[in-house]
Design a protein around this motif. Structure first.
Motif, PDB file in Angstrom:
ATOM      1  N   GLU B  76      22.977  41.588  49.715  1.00 35.02           N
ATOM      2  CA  GLU B  76      23.748  40.681  48.854  1.00 35.02           C
ATOM      3  C   GLU B  76      24.966  41.402  48.300  1.00 35.02           C
ATOM      4  O   GLU B  76      26.046  40.827  48.167  1.00 35.02           O
ATOM      5  N   ARG B  77      24.759  42.675  47.969  1.00 32.29           N
ATOM      6  CA  ARG B  77      25.853  43.440  47.395  1.00 32.29           C
ATOM      7  C   ARG B  77      26.918  43.731  48.453  1.00 32.29           C
ATOM      8  O   ARG B  77      28.111  43.640  48.197  1.00 32.29           O
ATOM      9  N   GLY B  80      28.705  40.490  49.362  1.00 33.03           N
ATOM     10  CA  GLY B  80      29.367  39.835  48.233  1.00 33.03           C
ATOM     11  C   GLY B  80      28.648  38.602  47.727  1.00 33.03           C
ATOM     12  O   GLY B  80      29.051  38.005  46.735  1.00 33.03           O
ATOM     13  N   ILE B  82      26.020  38.439  46.197  1.00 40.04           N
ATOM     14  CA  ILE B  82      25.402  38.681  44.891  1.00 40.04           C
ATOM     15  C   ILE B  82      26.244  38.021  43.796  1.00 40.04           C
ATOM     16  O   ILE B  82      25.723  37.545  42.787  1.00 40.04           O
ATOM     17  N   GLU B  83      27.554  37.956  44.050  1.00 40.21           N
ATOM     18  CA  GLU B  83      28.448  37.328  43.078  1.00 40.21           C
ATOM     19  C   GLU B  83      28.157  35.827  42.982  1.00 40.21           C
ATOM     20  O   GLU B  83      28.201  35.234  41.906  1.00 40.21           O
ATOM     21  N   LEU B  84      27.840  35.261  44.133  1.00 39.47           N
ATOM     22  CA  LEU B  84      27.462  33.848  44.179  1.00 39.47           C
ATOM     23  C   LEU B  84      26.134  33.647  43.456  1.00 39.47           C
ATOM     24  O   LEU B  84      26.007  32.789  42.589  1.00 39.47           O
ATOM     25  N   LEU B  85      25.168  34.468  43.804  1.00 37.46           N
ATOM     26  CA  LEU B  85      23.811  34.351  43.248  1.00 37.46           C
ATOM     27  C   LEU B  85      23.836  34.489  41.726  1.00 37.46           C
ATOM     28  O   LEU B  85      23.195  33.716  41.017  1.00 37.46           O
ATOM     29  N   LEU B  86      24.583  35.466  41.244  1.00 37.55           N
ATOM     30  CA  LEU B  86      24.565  35.749  39.804  1.00 37.55           C
ATOM     31  C   LEU B  86      25.478  34.818  39.007  1.00 37.55           C
ATOM     32  O   LEU B  86      25.487  34.877  37.785  1.00 37.55           O
ATOM     33  N   THR B  87      26.241  33.960  39.684  1.00 38.66           N
ATOM     34  CA  THR B  87      27.018  32.973  38.933  1.00 38.66           C
ATOM     35  C   THR B  87      26.432  31.573  39.103  1.00 38.66           C
ATOM     36  O   THR B  87      27.030  30.595  38.681  1.00 38.66           O
ATOM     37  N   ALA B  91      18.367  32.293  35.518  1.00 38.28           N
ATOM     38  CA  ALA B  91      18.198  33.528  34.765  1.00 38.28           C
ATOM     39  C   ALA B  91      17.965  34.664  35.754  1.00 38.28           C
ATOM     40  O   ALA B  91      17.479  34.445  36.867  1.00 38.28           O
ATOM     41  N   GLU B 239      21.452  44.312  36.098  1.00 37.85           N
ATOM     42  CA  GLU B 239      22.248  44.077  34.889  1.00 37.85           C
ATOM     43  C   GLU B 239      23.211  45.246  34.648  1.00 37.85           C
ATOM     44  O   GLU B 239      24.375  45.057  34.294  1.00 37.85           O
ATOM     45  N   LYS B 241      24.419  47.240  36.883  1.00 41.08           N
ATOM     46  CA  LYS B 241      25.493  47.225  37.880  1.00 41.08           C
ATOM     47  C   LYS B 241      26.574  46.203  37.505  1.00 41.08           C
ATOM     48  O   LYS B 241      27.727  46.347  37.897  1.00 41.08           O
ATOM     49  N   LYS B 242      26.165  45.158  36.785  1.00 39.42           N
ATOM     50  CA  LYS B 242      27.132  44.150  36.344  1.00 39.42           C
ATOM     51  C   LYS B 242      28.154  44.746  35.389  1.00 39.42           C
ATOM     52  O   LYS B 242      29.284  44.289  35.305  1.00 39.42           O
ATOM     53  N   ALA B 243      27.707  45.768  34.653  1.00 32.86           N
ATOM     54  CA  ALA B 243      28.625  46.413  33.707  1.00 32.86           C
ATOM     55  C   ALA B 243      29.659  47.245  34.457  1.00 32.86           C
ATOM     56  O   ALA B 243      30.609  47.739  33.864  1.00 32.86           O
ATOM     57  N   GLY B 244      29.500  47.381  35.783  1.00 36.77           N
ATOM     58  CA  GLY B 244      30.484  48.106  36.606  1.00 36.77           C
ATOM     59  C   GLY B 244      30.344  49.593  36.404  1.00 36.77           C
ATOM     60  O   GLY B 244      31.287  50.268  36.068  1.00 36.77           O
TER      61      GLY B 244
END
Lengths: 317, 244
Positions: B76-77, B80, B82-87, B91, B239, B241-244
């Motif tokens: 997913e990463r 890309g 993962i961006e779809l999944l997490l938006t 939860a 989570e 990884k979301k913080a970059g």
């Protein structure tokens, strides 16, 4: 007018690099905001933060009043998001993928089918419904991503390069689609196609090196350019000297540029005005006085590409 | 709950959408069969039970389970999505649990396909089918532990090979801690307290007990906690990884 998309002082740092620096913007219903900037300027990073995928180092974003950090689920419900590169699951068929998106969004039975059908129609995907996404061309993949973003008829649309990889016909189609939806929604699109900004955006925000360097309507941006209100006449080669002299003599004309790329035996003369003032009337009068009959005469609005270059390059030095 | 199942269903379908699932199942069954019959002396033992099968299972799982989990987040990463999944409006725990359940269901399917062995021992003799059932339950729990570790490792990287290697290493550590060989080897190097702690978090001892038919609540709680811990770690990593 109440802002449906609000970014408040967004900052994103990756280690020592500040990718996005104090970006604030507000988009109201009915607005289509064009997000412009060179590659690597921070467009996608800003959009990722507004969409709630990346956590900002500082600042926050609100969609329809919901804070992206405090109510992420509420934000995601009102948001249709086309991420950079339009990622989709390649092993699924278009139909299965959209049905899955609809299921995750909580639609059931008849409504789910209706939603998928509508999205398929909007993105013109009817012919490829049962193809695996990996077998599709780049343009179709982009439209699958677009269909996914539109499926739940969201109030807010954030589209990262929605027309990248599309052919001119498809581009026109997507632009028409965005324009049709615009009155009901608040939309941000990122692009580096400047004609697109003029065609569909009500406002343009230019970002360079992580900072906003301009926030204006496309017309206002164009007015900043030296070509704003520039008047170009096409004359026969024999009359070129006389015409040029007449134009140069006008006090409202800053300079005259000459081009011979308009046809055999023809010369194009472009008179650039001082301070962007309209000079069409003066040009007509001057040519008439010099007894030159122009074959063509047109006025330019200003060249956005030059404005873009001025805005984004001068800071690089 | 519903969203979680929608996620799980897609993940499970994704296994079977490519040849990966079939290759995995065939290799799993062939290796397990070969180990059980040749190395495990299935026939020569003269006993109607599946002890050799369940003795080799952890080591086979060690290599093969990470192959199930390596793509869960890494792919997913990389692509890309993962961006779809997490938006999407779900939860994070729903995504984490959904993916885990899909992988677990897949592992259970592979395990269930060993049923001819159960039939074989029942034809050849009169095995204690209660023990066999307990052993299968133990195997499913052990698979769950490995899968939870593997899923968390997959969340760390966008490279499936790295995810695989990390998962094998982590699973290996939690497997061998309890084995007598390692305990004997480490007894001189490590203080008794550390050794005891290591033995307590090891999987193999508890798994062995269950395959012998000893199902203790304590062990079940341990497996559940172990899986829960790694799934939590999985969510924390995503989570973070979301913080970059």
């Amino acid at each position: 007018m109440e802002a449906m998309i609000e970014a408040v002082g967004l900052v994103k740092r990756f280690g020592p690099i500040t990718a996005v620096d104090q970006v604030s913007l507000a988009v109201a219903r009915g607005e289509v905001l064009g997000f412009l900037g060179p590659n690597g300027a921070g467009k996608s990073t800003t959009m990722k933060m507004i969409a709630g995928y990346l956590l900002p180092s500082r600042g926050t974003a609100r969609l329809c009043g919901h804070d992206v950090l405090e109510e992420p689920l509420a934000v995601k419900r009102v948001l249709g998001y086309l991420p950079e590169g339009a990622p989709t699951y390649p092993d699924m068929t278009v139909s299965a993928f959209l049905d899955w998106i609809a299921a995750v969004r909580g639609f059931k039975g008849r409504e789910r089918r209706a939603r998928v059908e509508r999205a398929v129609r909007l993105a013109s995907l009817g012919d490829v419904l049962f193809y695996p996404i990996e077998a599709l061309s780049k343009g179709f993949k982009r439209r699958v991503g677009l269909a996914q973003a539109l499926l739940h008829d969201p109030e807010v649309l954030i589209l990262d390069e929605p027309t990248d990889g599309l052919d001119p016909n498809q581009k026109a189609e997507v632009r028409r689609l965005i324009t049709t939806m615009a009155p009901e929604k608040a939309i941000i699109i990122s692009t580096h196609i400047l004609e697109e900004v003029e065609a569909i955006c009500t406002r343009a925000v230019v970002i360079a090196r992580g900072r906003i360097v301009a926030d204006a309507t496309p017309a206002e941006l164009a007015a900043r350019n030296r070509w704003h209100n520039a008047t170009t006449v096409v004359v026969r080669e024999a009359e070129a000297e006389a015409a040029e002299a007449a134009l140069r003599a006008l006090p409202s004309v800053a300079t005259v540029e000459r081009s011979t790329r308009v046809g055999v035996g023809l010369v194009a003369l472009s008179a650039l005005p001082r301070e962007g003032r309209p000079i069409e009337g003066a040009v007509r009068d001057a040519l008439a006085a010099a007894a030159v009959a122009p074959r063509e005469l047109f006025v330019e609005r200003g060249r956005l590409d030059e404005v873009f270059r001025d805005l984004t390059m001068k800071r690089a030095a | 709950m519903r969203s979680m199942l929608v996620i799980a269903r897609r993940e499970l379908a994704a296994y079977f959408a490519t040849p990966v699932a079939y290759v995995f199942i065939v290799i799993f069954l062939v290796l397990l069969g070969a180990l059980t019959f040749s190395v495990g002396n299935f026939f020569d033992r003269g006993q109607a039970d599946l002890a050799p099968l369940f003795a080799f299972l952890p080591w086979l799982f060690l290599l093969l389970i990470p192959a199930i989990t390596m793509r869960l987040w890494a792919e997913e990463r990389r692509s890309g999505t993962i961006e779809l999944l997490l938006t999407l409006p779900i939860a994070l725990w729903q995504a984490v649990l959904g993916k885990f359940l899909a992988a677990w269901a897949f592992a259970a399917i592979a395990l269930a396909l060993t049923f001819p062995m159960v039939i074989t021992v029942n034809v050849l003799g009169t095995p204690d089918n209660g023990v066999i059932l307990a052993a299968y339950a133990g195997a499913v729990l052990l698979a769950g532990c490995y899968l939870a570790i593997g899923a968390a490792m997959s969340a760390l990287t966008k490279n499936q090979v790295i995810a695989f290697v990390l998962a094998v290493a982590a699973c290996f550590v939690f497997t061998v801690f309890g084995s007598p060989v390692v305990v004997g080897f480490l007894a001189e190097a490590l203080p008794a307290g550390v050794l005891e702690a290591a033995r307590r978090v090891s999987l193999i001892g508890r798994y062995d007990a269950i395959t012998r038919g000893v199902v203790a609540l304590r062990d079940l709680v341990f497996f559940a906690t172990f899986i829960g811990f790694w799934l939590y770690a999985n969510a924390v990593i995503v989570e973070w990884k979301k913080a970059g």
